[in-house]
Design a protein around this motif. Structure first.
Motif, PDB file in Angstrom:
ATOM      1  N   GLU A  66       0.826  -1.198   0.000  1.00 29.18           N
ATOM      2  CA  GLU A  66       0.000   0.000   0.000  1.00 29.18           C
ATOM      3  C   GLU A  66       0.863   1.252   0.000  1.00 29.18           C
ATOM      4  OE1 GLU A  66      -1.545   0.919   4.276  1.00 29.18           O
ATOM      5  OE2 GLU A  66      -1.422  -1.266   4.124  1.00 29.18           O
ATOM      6  N   GLN A  67       0.329   2.322  -0.556  1.00 25.55           N
ATOM      7  CA  GLN A  67       1.072   3.573  -0.662  1.00 25.55           C
ATOM      8  C   GLN A  67       1.076   4.333   0.667  1.00 25.55           C
ATOM      9  OE1 GLN A  67       2.778   4.631  -3.522  1.00 25.55           O
ATOM     10  NE2 GLN A  67       2.304   2.523  -4.125  1.00 25.55           N
ATOM     11  N   GLU A  68       2.222   4.917   0.994  1.00 24.40           N
ATOM     12  CA  GLU A  68       2.341   5.739   2.202  1.00 24.40           C
ATOM     13  C   GLU A  68       2.383   7.201   1.771  1.00 24.40           C
ATOM     14  OE1 GLU A  68       4.874   2.822   5.148  1.00 24.40           O
ATOM     15  OE2 GLU A  68       5.968   3.870   3.568  1.00 24.40           O
ATOM     16  N   GLU A  69       1.238   7.675   1.305  1.00 27.52           N
ATOM     17  CA  GLU A  69       1.167   9.022   0.747  1.00 27.52           C
ATOM     18  C   GLU A  69       0.147   9.860   1.512  1.00 27.52           C
ATOM     19  OE1 GLU A  69       0.175   8.387  -3.319  1.00 27.52           O
ATOM     20  OE2 GLU A  69       2.229   7.838  -3.908  1.00 27.52           O
ATOM     21  N   GLY A  70       0.269  11.190   1.347  1.00 25.46           N
ATOM     22  CA  GLY A  70      -0.674  12.112   1.967  1.00 25.46           C
ATOM     23  C   GLY A  70      -0.499  12.204   3.466  1.00 25.46           C
ATOM     24  N   GLN A  71      -1.547  12.673   4.150  1.00 21.34           N
ATOM     25  CA  GLN A  71      -1.529  12.820   5.600  1.00 21.34           C
ATOM     26  C   GLN A  71      -1.816  11.469   6.256  1.00 21.34           C
ATOM     27  OE1 GLN A  71      -0.813  15.664   7.434  1.00 21.34           O
ATOM     28  NE2 GLN A  71      -0.205  16.549   5.456  1.00 21.34           N
ATOM     29  N   LEU A  72      -0.889  11.008   7.083  1.00 23.25           N
ATOM     30  CA  LEU A  72      -1.001   9.713   7.741  1.00 23.25           C
ATOM     31  C   LEU A  72      -1.386   9.914   9.203  1.00 23.25           C
ATOM     32  CD1 LEU A  72       2.251   8.202   6.218  1.00 23.25           C
ATOM     33  CD2 LEU A  72      -0.094   7.860   5.421  1.00 23.25           C
ATOM     34  N   THR A  73      -2.162   8.997   9.736  1.00 23.89           N
ATOM     35  CA  THR A  73      -2.678   9.136  11.098  1.00 23.89           C
ATOM     36  C   THR A  73      -2.489   7.844  11.888  1.00 23.89           C
ATOM     37  OG1 THR A  73      -4.902   8.438  10.413  1.00 23.89           O
ATOM     38  CG2 THR A  73      -4.425  10.808  10.354  1.00 23.89           C
ATOM     39  N   ILE A  74      -2.597   7.979  13.203  1.00 29.63           N
ATOM     40  CA  ILE A  74      -2.590   6.847  14.121  1.00 29.63           C
ATOM     41  C   ILE A  74      -3.852   6.949  14.978  1.00 29.63           C
ATOM     42  CG2 ILE A  74      -1.501   5.938  16.220  1.00 29.63           C
ATOM     43  CD1 ILE A  74       1.184   6.503  15.013  1.00 29.63           C
TER      44      ILE A  74
END
Length: 343
Positions: A66-74
């Motif tokens: 999967e792509q790790e793009e844009g705003q990432l959250t937890i």
């Protein structure tokens, strides 16, 4: 050569003979530098890349499809970062800043020491990833002395800590020492030790973190190695400091029991009982550090460094005779046992 000229040299479709020669020698230079960094840490003649990860071993392959793009959250954080922000060693993500006291500037701002904020490698929980060390709960005195030893060259880490210690002002070292000492012990172990005869095929990825190879489903004998893998690849990549984002330590079958016997008895004079100095349950005693549930490949590196003299600090002088007779198998067994303990 300025940075633009350097980049242009490698982007050209055709190079002049002089540029071709320059490219060749630059490549050789970087290989030699990377090899020198490895040799400075790992004992000569031993295949210990699993314990001494260097940049030269890194494979540029994403561990997730999967792509790790844009705003990432937890989940539960309320904050978001891009992957370039998360990987910025100057400014580590502080996903849960309300769970700890305000961090000193050197923990969150790498400009203090020329680019390495403490929280980027050791995380904002102090537990870190396997290529670094677990510094949560160390006494300020031990922390400060360790930094002095890196600065003076008595302890050697040509990849990171030598340069960091030399660039970090004393007042910032003291502030970081107090802050990491104040962090709460995690409710669940950060490291889970699992005994296995075989392990998945792995590679060293970005951040010098080891991942299961997504393109190779084969397995291989574990041999006399410890293979560290994220419990949750995505959360580890995001530098999540919460439980469940730690690491599985795959160790040889029987290594924990063998390590326990050696640690508790000294092996008929081969070494000494670890608890004499490191306390009951290896939880630390005074300024002698905790070994319980520490990254086992970090412990492996330290034991070898004591043997080879890569660590020649005052503490190392006390350990020299303790480790002198330890075999490669003993070192793996002791590290596996210590990592299996609760802190």
């Amino acid at each position: 050569m300025n940075r633009i000229r350097f980049a242009t040299l490698f982007l050209k479709k055709s190079l002049t003979p002089r540029e071709t020669a320059m490219k060749k020698w630059i490549g050789i230079f970087f290989v030699l530098i990377s090899a020198a960094a490895l040799v400075a840490q790992a004992p000569a003649g031993k295949d210990l890349g699993w314990a001494f990860p260097t940049a030269a071993m890194v494979v540029n392959k994403p561990p997730l499809h999967e792509q790790e793009e844009g705003q990432l959250t937890i989940e539960g954080s309320g904050k978001s970062y891009t992957m370039p922000q998360i990987e910025d060693l100057n400014a580590p993500p502080d996903w849960f800043s309300s769970e700890h006291a305000p961090a000193p500037r050197v923990v969150t701002d790498g400009r203090v020491n020329k680019g390495f904020a403490c929280g980027s490698c050791h995380l904002m929980n102090g537990l870190g990833h396997p290529e670094s060390g677990d510094i949560q709960g160390l006494t300020p005195e031990y922390f400060i002395q360790t930094m002095k030893d890196f600065k003076s060259g008595k302890r050697k880490d040509p990849i990171r800590m030598t340069a960091i210690a030399q660039a970090t002002p004393e007042e910032d070292i003291g502030a970081a020492a107090e802050w990491f000492a104040s962090l709460k012990t995690p409710a669940t172990p950060w490291i889970k030790v699992i005994e296995q005869n075989t392990v998945p095929k792995t590679y060293l990825g970005q951040g010098r973190m080891r991942f299961i190879d997504p393109d190779d489903k084969a397995t291989e004998p574990i041999g006399n190695r410890i293979i560290m893998l994220p419990m949750d690849v995505k959360r580890a990549r995001l530098r999540d400091p919460h439980p469940g984002a730690g690491f599985n330590a795959l160790v040889p079958v029987g290594s924990v029991a063998k390590g326990k016997a050696l640690a508790q008895t000294g092996g008929n004079g081969k070494t000494v009982e670890c608890a004499i100095c490191h306390g009951e349950g290896l939880k630390g005693l005074g300024n002698v550090p905790r070994l319980a549930n520490v990254h086992p490949i970090y412990l492996v590196r330290q034991l070898y460094n004591f043997q080879t003299g890569a660590n020649s600090s005052a503490d190392a002088a006390l350990m020299k005779r303790v480790v002198a007779k330890l075999t490669d198998e003993d070192i793996v067994n002791l590290a596996a046992y210590a990592a299996s303990l609760t802190r």
